[in-house]
Scaffold this active site. Sequence first.
Site, short mmCIF file in Angstrom:
data_model
loop_
_atom_site.label_atom_id
_atom_site.label_comp_id
_atom_site.label_asym_id
_atom_site.label_seq_id
_atom_site.Cartn_x
_atom_site.Cartn_y
_atom_site.Cartn_z
N SER A 186 0.97 32.85 -4.16
CA SER A 186 1.35 34.27 -4.11
C SER A 186 1.83 34.75 -5.46
CB SER A 186 2.47 34.49 -3.09
OG SER A 186 2.97 35.81 -3.20
N GLU A 244 -5.24 46.24 -0.83
CA GLU A 244 -3.79 46.43 -0.85
C GLU A 244 -3.40 47.44 -1.93
OE1 GLU A 244 -2.36 42.01 0.68
OE2 GLU A 244 -1.54 42.81 -1.19
#
Length: 285
Positions: A186, A244
């Site tokens: 991430s 996103e």
Amino acid sequence: MKKWMIVAGMSGLLVSTGCANNGNEESGADEAEEASSDASGKNNGEGQEETEGDTEENAEEAENDGRSEAGEDPPETEENGDLENPSAIDALINREYHLPSDYEPENLVIPDVAFPFEGEPQKKYMREKAADQLENMFAEAQEEDIELSAVSGYRSYDRQESIFAANAEEDGEEEANKYSARAGESEHQSGLAMDVSAASVGYSLTTDLGETEEGEWLEENAHEYGFVVRYPEDKTDITGYQYEPWHLRYVGKDLAGTLHENDWVMEEYYGEELEEESSNGEEDK
Ligand SMILES: [Zn+2]
């Protein structure tokens, strides 16, 4: 004034969900709200009107024959995929290029920008360099009557690990892998990412943000401050993540400008397009 963070002992604090990079963990009203917005990722197919890339670009791609668009070498990694230089501002972080489990960024601070919640949780923090530019970006947006809100920034390796484990328990590991990042994979662990939203979409992390003036402003202007919208709508098969519009990644002004100018994502810049991870779930749902 920004507040400095003491990393040790912070891993127990709540961190937001909603971003595909963390998934829909349950617990906490704040988190539940954000997690619910995650489901809106299913709307990806609607209103798709992205440019398909003109023929010139396609010709260039063919000539490059899979090599980096920019001729840049991908970052050096250990055999296990861990980045040798995890603190690099231009570090490529995805399912193949990982941050080491013991990597904690230095100089984490809370940017002096609007958040839709109080307190000093871990998720308010960013690396100082990115925080400074986030402040500049939000201030300039405000000058243009664009009100942005920061929602979720730094997330420790341990925190990401527990989030993925919770998602895997809920949906199974394979399913969880489509919307949630494993620990080390991430960008939020880098301290260079911030999920950004606006009051117009209830501060949620939703693809609807891309249709708002705030979302459009980010797409057009973020590179001026060294940020990129990391997972664009028309690059999901390359990034391996759903659209996103809220996930901003700091890469520095030079690289952000190059990516914006050429309409590249980082994987294209480094010639590291994901092949097996193209199923991000949006076509199945
Ligand atoms: Zn994010």
